[in-house]
Structures are given as C-alpha cells and as structure tokens.
Design a protein around this motif. Structure first.
Motif, PDB file in Angstrom:
ATOM      1  N   GLN A 246      -2.131   8.412 -13.256  1.00 32.00           N
ATOM      2  CA  GLN A 246      -1.186   9.309 -12.593  1.00 32.00           C
ATOM      3  C   GLN A 246      -0.998  10.621 -13.338  1.00 32.00           C
TER       4      GLN A 246
ATOM      5  N   HIS B 149       6.839  12.011  -9.163  1.00 27.86           N
ATOM      6  CA  HIS B 149       5.903  12.893  -8.462  1.00 27.86           C
ATOM      7  C   HIS B 149       5.789  14.259  -9.133  1.00 27.86           C
TER       8      HIS B 149
ATOM      9  N   GLN C 115       0.826  -1.204   0.000  1.00 23.28           N
ATOM     10  CA  GLN C 115       0.000   0.000   0.000  1.00 23.28           C
ATOM     11  C   GLN C 115       0.864   1.259   0.000  1.00 23.28           C
ATOM     12  N   ALA C 116       1.956   1.238   0.781  1.00 24.77           N
ATOM     13  CA  ALA C 116       2.868   2.385   0.821  1.00 24.77           C
ATOM     14  C   ALA C 116       3.554   2.567  -0.522  1.00 24.77           C
ATOM     15  N   TRP C 117       3.898   1.442  -1.167  1.00 23.05           N
ATOM     16  CA  TRP C 117       4.533   1.475  -2.491  1.00 23.05           C
ATOM     17  C   TRP C 117       3.590   2.106  -3.516  1.00 23.05           C
ATOM     18  N   GLN C 118       2.336   1.672  -3.515  1.00 24.73           N
ATOM     19  CA  GLN C 118       1.365   2.185  -4.471  1.00 24.73           C
ATOM     20  C   GLN C 118       0.999   3.638  -4.189  1.00 24.73           C
ATOM     21  N   ASP C 119       0.870   3.993  -2.918  1.00 27.31           N
ATOM     22  CA  ASP C 119       0.552   5.374  -2.557  1.00 27.31           C
ATOM     23  C   ASP C 119       1.661   6.333  -2.984  1.00 27.31           C
ATOM     24  N   ASN C 120       2.878   5.806  -3.077  1.00 25.27           N
ATOM     25  CA  ASN C 120       4.023   6.626  -3.483  1.00 25.27           C
ATOM     26  C   ASN C 120       4.316   6.500  -4.976  1.00 25.27           C
ATOM     27  N   LEU C 121       3.280   6.143  -5.765  1.00 26.34           N
ATOM     28  CA  LEU C 121       3.373   6.038  -7.227  1.00 26.34           C
ATOM     29  C   LEU C 121       4.377   4.980  -7.679  1.00 26.34           C
ATOM     30  N   SER C 122       4.485   3.898  -6.919  1.00 28.61           N
ATOM     31  CA  SER C 122       5.419   2.803  -7.214  1.00 28.61           C
ATOM     32  C   SER C 122       6.873   3.279  -7.205  1.00 28.61           C
TER      33      SER C 122
END
Length: 300
Positions: free
Chosen positions: A81, A281, A55-62
C-alpha cells in the motif's frame, strides 16, 4: 353419528412426519449453502458490526466503506500500500531463539514456530527499502498478528539494522508500530531493546535524517515508551489505540474517571501527543510530502 375428531396418536405421527420433511429440506439447503459459499466471502466490521464483502473490504485498503473503521493489516499489505513497486525486503536478523529457556503452558520455541507458520515473515518486525512516490526510504512494519507485535530481541535487532540501512542510503526511516508491548518470554532482554533502539535513533538524528512514526491500532507498552514516541513527526491512523498502560490499570491507579476515548488517536492529537491523524487512503501521499520536505536540501 360420525365424528371429525382425529386420533391424537395419528395427529402426532402426522406432525412428526411433517417436521421430519421440513427438517430434511432445511438441512439440505443448509448443507448446499455451506458447500457453495466460501467462508471468507464476508468480513464483519469491528466498528459498525455490518457485513462487508471481503473484496470490497480489501479494495478499500481494509477500511470499512460504511463507517471508515480502519482494520488491522500485516506487513505485506503495508508494503504494497505504501511503497512504490520494486521494493526489497531486508534480511531478517539471526538472534538466539529462546535465550532464557522460557516455558509457560508450552515452550517459547514452540510458540515461535506456530507464529511463523501462520505469518509470512519470521518475527513481528519486518523492514524493506524502496521509495514512497519516488522519495527514497527504509520502512519497517510491526505486525500485531505475530505474537501481538511484541518487542523481543529479533524486533530490536531488525529495527537497528533498518536504521543503519537508512543511514547508509542517506534516506528517511518510517516506522509503522503495532504492539502489545515487550515480549514477556524474553524478560529483561526484551526491555533492553528500548535503550538499544533509542541509541540507534540518536545516530539517525545525528546523520540529519528524518524519522517518521505511524501509530496504528494498537500501540502500547514498552514500544510506546521507546521508539514509537521518538519520531520527528507522529502520525496516527483514525481510531488507533495508543498508550502505555491499559485503561483499567490507569483508572485503578489514579482512582479517577478517565475522559472518553483518552487513548485514541483523535484525543491524543487534540492534546499534542500526535501531530496528524491521517486516513489510510491519504497516508502514502502524506509520507511522501513529509519525506520530501524533511530531506530536501536548500539550494545555495
């Protein structure tokens, strides 16, 4: 006289029973963990090798929150994105499935079926029309998960149609590249996509519309030798592998030691092959600014 000695056979049986009990508990706990823990709870970062919550990986745009390694993502993630809500996927072109009747260990048509079953779109390149922070755009994405993002007839035709749609809308065209090169199963027909896409980009240029290229990991082979290096502006994601031939082939050909990281985005920026290296980002905002600048008409 009494003795404290334990019979060796009895000692062996006791140890066996003890180990059996420990093994049973361990197996029980192991099976409990496997049953209650999802297989996709963690992602192992290819950069720092650390485990990161999915979840952290996906929330950070992989992107790895620890080492900033940019993971590979597919077309769906790219669209969500980069594009504003409300974008539309362009219809995929229809091309001959197996024009050369190619077969290696299995039929090319069977490989296509397997790739389509594992991916959301029918081939390696998918295009959509919409906007980036309000700037109209046609955006195309190559997905490395679909047969290594290889360039075949379907990729070439989808690329040309995306360019034509950008000309119709009088808007910029953005291309996200990710490929291992030409699709060997289509032979010379695959290589013909190089001049075909080049001619389409010439029409886009004559229409006065910008072509922005985002080079992602990896971009190699015939894609690099054609539309990946024909942009008005070339952007690369951090750490992306970009090149034509592989490092070993080049080293064995010129018989010289190659510079460290010479095919990575940062090295290419330092030597003028890439204009910008942009963190994922910041990518949407960067593309929006470039589109605004390159398509803006001066007020008389």
């Amino acid at each position: 006289m009494g003795s404290d000695r334990v019979d060796p056979t009895a000692q062996k049986n006791m140890a066996s029973q003890g180990m059996s009990w420990i093994t049973k508990v361990r197996n029980s706990l192991g099976s409990l963990g496997k049953r209650d823990t999802p297989d996709n709870l963690w992602v192992k970062c290819p950069g720092c090798q650390e485990m990161v919550f999915t979840q952290a990986w996906q929330d950070n745009l992989s992107v790895c929150p620890r080492c900033a390694y940019h993971g590979r993502i597919g077309a769906q993630a790219r669209f969500s994105q980069v594009l504003d809500p409300g974008f539309a996927i362009l219809t995929a072109p229809s091309v001959p499935e197996n024009p050369l009747n190619f077969r290696d260990s299995k039929k090319y048509s069977d490989r296509l079926k397997a790739a389509r079953a594992a991916n959301p779109y029918p081939d390696a390149l998918t295009a959509a029309e919409g906007a980036i922070d309000g700037q109209p755009v046609v955006l195309a994405v190559q997905d490395f998960a679909f047969m290594g993002g290889s360039m075949g007839m379907a990729v070439g035709e989808a690329f040309v149609r995306a360019v034509e749609r950008a000309i119709e809308r009088r808007c910029g065209f953005v291309m996200f590249t990710a490929a291992g090169g030409a699709r060997m199963q289509e032979g010379i027909l695959s290589l013909m996509q190089m001049p075909k896409t080049t001619v389409a980009l010439r029409r886009l240029s004559r229409a006065g519309l910008p072509y922005l290229v985002v080079l992602t990991d990896p971009t190699t082979g015939g894609v690099t030798a054609s539309y990946a290096m024909l942009g008005d502006v070339h952007i690369a994601e951090p750490g992306a592998l970009i090149g034509f031939a592989g490092q070993r082939v080049i080293r064995d050909t010129i018989r010289e030691k190659l510079p460290e990281g010479f095919q990575r985005a940062e090295y290419l920026r330092e030597h003028g092959m890439v204009d910008l290296v942009v963190d994922r980002h910041e990518l949407k905002a960067t593309l929006a600014r470039l589109l605004d600048y390159l398509t803006r008409k001066d007020v008389a």
